[in-house]
Scaffold this motif. Sequence first.
Motif, PDB file in Angstrom:
ATOM      1  N   MET A   1     -37.505 -85.498   9.816  1.00  0.00           N
ATOM      2  CA  MET A   1     -38.048 -84.357   9.235  1.00  0.00           C
ATOM      3  C   MET A   1     -39.344 -84.922   8.879  1.00  0.00           C
ATOM      4  SD  MET A   1     -37.512 -81.431   6.499  1.00  0.00           S
ATOM      5  CE  MET A   1     -35.996 -81.086   7.235  1.00  0.00           C
ATOM      6  N   SER A   2     -40.570 -84.135   9.408  1.00  0.00           N
ATOM      7  CA  SER A   2     -41.910 -84.672   8.880  1.00  0.00           C
ATOM      8  C   SER A   2     -41.913 -84.246   7.292  1.00  0.00           C
ATOM      9  CB  SER A   2     -42.823 -83.962   9.685  1.00  0.00           C
ATOM     10  OG  SER A   2     -42.908 -82.680   9.338  1.00  0.00           O
ATOM     11  N   HIS A   3     -43.002 -85.125   6.653  1.00  0.00           N
ATOM     12  CA  HIS A   3     -43.294 -85.055   5.520  1.00  0.00           C
ATOM     13  C   HIS A   3     -43.919 -83.658   5.212  1.00  0.00           C
ATOM     14  CE1 HIS A   3     -44.550 -86.061   1.380  1.00  0.00           C
ATOM     15  NE2 HIS A   3     -45.803 -85.524   1.696  1.00  0.00           N
ATOM     16  N   SER A   4     -44.748 -83.081   5.993  1.00  0.00           N
ATOM     17  CA  SER A   4     -45.163 -81.475   5.491  1.00  0.00           C
ATOM     18  C   SER A   4     -43.956 -80.617   5.636  1.00  0.00           C
ATOM     19  CB  SER A   4     -46.210 -81.289   6.688  1.00  0.00           C
ATOM     20  OG  SER A   4     -45.879 -81.191   7.871  1.00  0.00           O
ATOM     21  N   ALA A   5     -42.811 -80.943   6.448  1.00  0.00           N
ATOM     22  CA  ALA A   5     -41.906 -79.977   6.860  1.00  0.00           C
ATOM     23  C   ALA A   5     -40.998 -80.168   5.467  1.00  0.00           C
ATOM     24  CB  ALA A   5     -40.955 -80.148   7.848  1.00  0.00           C
ATOM     25  N   ALA A   6     -40.657 -81.185   5.064  1.00  0.00           N
ATOM     26  CA  ALA A   6     -39.887 -81.524   4.029  1.00  0.00           C
ATOM     27  C   ALA A   6     -40.713 -80.921   2.598  1.00  0.00           C
ATOM     28  CB  ALA A   6     -39.505 -82.843   3.699  1.00  0.00           C
ATOM     29  N   THR A   7     -41.932 -81.109   2.572  1.00  0.00           N
ATOM     30  CA  THR A   7     -42.593 -80.569   1.491  1.00  0.00           C
ATOM     31  C   THR A   7     -42.523 -78.871   1.196  1.00  0.00           C
ATOM     32  OG1 THR A   7     -44.312 -82.435   1.585  1.00  0.00           O
ATOM     33  CG2 THR A   7     -44.979 -80.563   0.173  1.00  0.00           C
ATOM     34  N   SER A   8     -42.738 -78.468   2.557  1.00  0.00           N
ATOM     35  CA  SER A   8     -42.766 -77.006   2.381  1.00  0.00           C
ATOM     36  C   SER A   8     -41.338 -76.405   2.024  1.00  0.00           C
ATOM     37  CB  SER A   8     -42.885 -76.484   3.957  1.00  0.00           C
ATOM     38  OG  SER A   8     -41.836 -76.794   4.537  1.00  0.00           O
ATOM     39  N   LEU A   9     -40.198 -77.051   2.329  1.00  0.00           N
ATOM     40  CA  LEU A   9     -38.873 -76.506   1.823  1.00  0.00           C
ATOM     41  C   LEU A   9     -38.773 -76.757   0.227  1.00  0.00           C
ATOM     42  CD1 LEU A   9     -36.420 -78.299   4.294  1.00  0.00           C
ATOM     43  CD2 LEU A   9     -37.322 -76.048   4.164  1.00  0.00           C
ATOM     44  N   VAL A  10     -39.650 -77.499  -0.543  1.00  0.00           N
ATOM     45  CA  VAL A  10     -39.508 -77.691  -1.818  1.00  0.00           C
ATOM     46  C   VAL A  10     -40.133 -76.504  -2.454  1.00  0.00           C
ATOM     47  CG1 VAL A  10     -40.545 -78.947  -3.808  1.00  0.00           C
ATOM     48  CG2 VAL A  10     -39.803 -80.268  -1.795  1.00  0.00           C
ATOM     49  N   ASN A  11     -40.974 -75.727  -1.785  1.00  0.00           N
ATOM     50  CA  ASN A  11     -41.265 -74.483  -2.342  1.00  0.00           C
ATOM     51  C   ASN A  11     -40.488 -73.429  -2.242  1.00  0.00           C
ATOM     52  OD1 ASN A  11     -43.694 -75.689  -3.349  1.00  0.00           O
ATOM     53  ND2 ASN A  11     -44.818 -75.427  -1.162  1.00  0.00           N
ATOM     54  N   VAL A  12     -39.414 -73.254  -1.578  1.00  0.00           N
ATOM     55  CA  VAL A  12     -38.327 -72.211  -1.642  1.00  0.00           C
ATOM     56  C   VAL A  12     -37.704 -72.002  -2.846  1.00  0.00           C
ATOM     57  CG1 VAL A  12     -36.434 -71.738  -0.296  1.00  0.00           C
ATOM     58  CG2 VAL A  12     -37.753 -73.084   0.889  1.00  0.00           C
ATOM     59  N   ASP A  13     -37.717 -70.430  -3.098  1.00  0.00           N
ATOM     60  CA  ASP A  13     -37.411 -70.149  -4.375  1.00  0.00           C
ATOM     61  C   ASP A  13     -35.644 -70.423  -4.322  1.00  0.00           C
ATOM     62  OD1 ASP A  13     -35.924 -67.598  -3.421  1.00  0.00           O
ATOM     63  OD2 ASP A  13     -37.830 -66.609  -3.686  1.00  0.00           O
ATOM     64  N   ASP A  14     -35.283 -70.224  -5.593  1.00  0.00           N
ATOM     65  CA  ASP A  14     -33.713 -70.520  -5.880  1.00  0.00           C
ATOM     66  C   ASP A  14     -33.024 -69.673  -4.901  1.00  0.00           C
ATOM     67  OD1 ASP A  14     -34.220 -72.456  -7.512  1.00  0.00           O
ATOM     68  OD2 ASP A  14     -33.594 -71.312  -9.254  1.00  0.00           O
ATOM     69  N   HIS A  15     -33.127 -68.390  -4.814  1.00  0.00           N
ATOM     70  CA  HIS A  15     -32.481 -67.617  -3.989  1.00  0.00           C
ATOM     71  C   HIS A  15     -32.476 -67.868  -2.595  1.00  0.00           C
ATOM     72  CE1 HIS A  15     -30.196 -64.029  -2.507  1.00  0.00           C
ATOM     73  NE2 HIS A  15     -31.317 -63.738  -1.793  1.00  0.00           N
ATOM     74  N   ASN A  16     -33.640 -67.859  -2.028  1.00  0.00           N
ATOM     75  CA  ASN A  16     -33.617 -68.445  -0.672  1.00  0.00           C
ATOM     76  C   ASN A  16     -33.283 -69.677  -0.263  1.00  0.00           C
ATOM     77  OD1 ASN A  16     -34.792 -65.994   0.113  1.00  0.00           O
ATOM     78  ND2 ASN A  16     -36.975 -66.691  -0.321  1.00  0.00           N
ATOM     79  N   SER A  17     -33.252 -70.484  -1.394  1.00  0.00           N
ATOM     80  CA  SER A  17     -32.513 -72.011  -1.470  1.00  0.00           C
ATOM     81  C   SER A  17     -31.187 -72.068  -1.010  1.00  0.00           C
ATOM     82  CB  SER A  17     -33.179 -72.767  -2.469  1.00  0.00           C
ATOM     83  OG  SER A  17     -32.461 -74.019  -2.461  1.00  0.00           O
ATOM     84  N   SER A  18     -30.617 -71.054  -1.741  1.00  0.00           N
ATOM     85  CA  SER A  18     -29.035 -70.786  -1.540  1.00  0.00           C
ATOM     86  C   SER A  18     -28.694 -70.397  -0.434  1.00  0.00           C
ATOM     87  CB  SER A  18     -28.687 -69.743  -2.928  1.00  0.00           C
ATOM     88  OG  SER A  18     -27.215 -69.754  -3.062  1.00  0.00           O
ATOM     89  N   VAL A  19     -29.431 -69.360  -0.070  1.00  0.00           N
ATOM     90  CA  VAL A  19     -29.235 -68.695   1.179  1.00  0.00           C
ATOM     91  C   VAL A  19     -29.303 -69.671   2.533  1.00  0.00           C
ATOM     92  CG1 VAL A  19     -29.914 -66.961   2.788  1.00  0.00           C
ATOM     93  CG2 VAL A  19     -29.667 -66.260   0.557  1.00  0.00           C
ATOM     94  N   MET A  20     -30.138 -70.339   2.414  1.00  0.00           N
ATOM     95  CA  MET A  20     -30.560 -71.561   3.465  1.00  0.00           C
ATOM     96  C   MET A  20     -29.743 -72.436   3.357  1.00  0.00           C
ATOM     97  SD  MET A  20     -34.138 -73.345   3.976  1.00  0.00           S
ATOM     98  CE  MET A  20     -34.887 -72.633   4.979  1.00  0.00           C
TER      99      MET A  20
END
Length: 73
Positions: A1-20
């Motif tokens: 995974m590219s660095h920018s893609a990994a960075t964008s996943l860090v900004n996912v809120d807790d609920h969306n993170s759990s769903v994802m």
Amino acid sequence: MSHSAATSLVNVDDHNSSVMREQLIREITGLERRLEQLKISDGLVDFSLEQTYKEMIHSRREMLTSLPMAGVR
């Protein structure tokens, strides 16, 4: 995974993170089952399809590990 893609996943809120996280786990499980079925099926082994499944599993595992852990209980 590219660095920018990994960075964008860090900004996912807790609920969306759990769903994802749940979705990725379902996809990984399904792909692993399909890979095992491919390996045990009679006939010729399709190495390119086997490699495709392995790459899909690997990429989803990378995404899963890059998700924030705050939403995990």
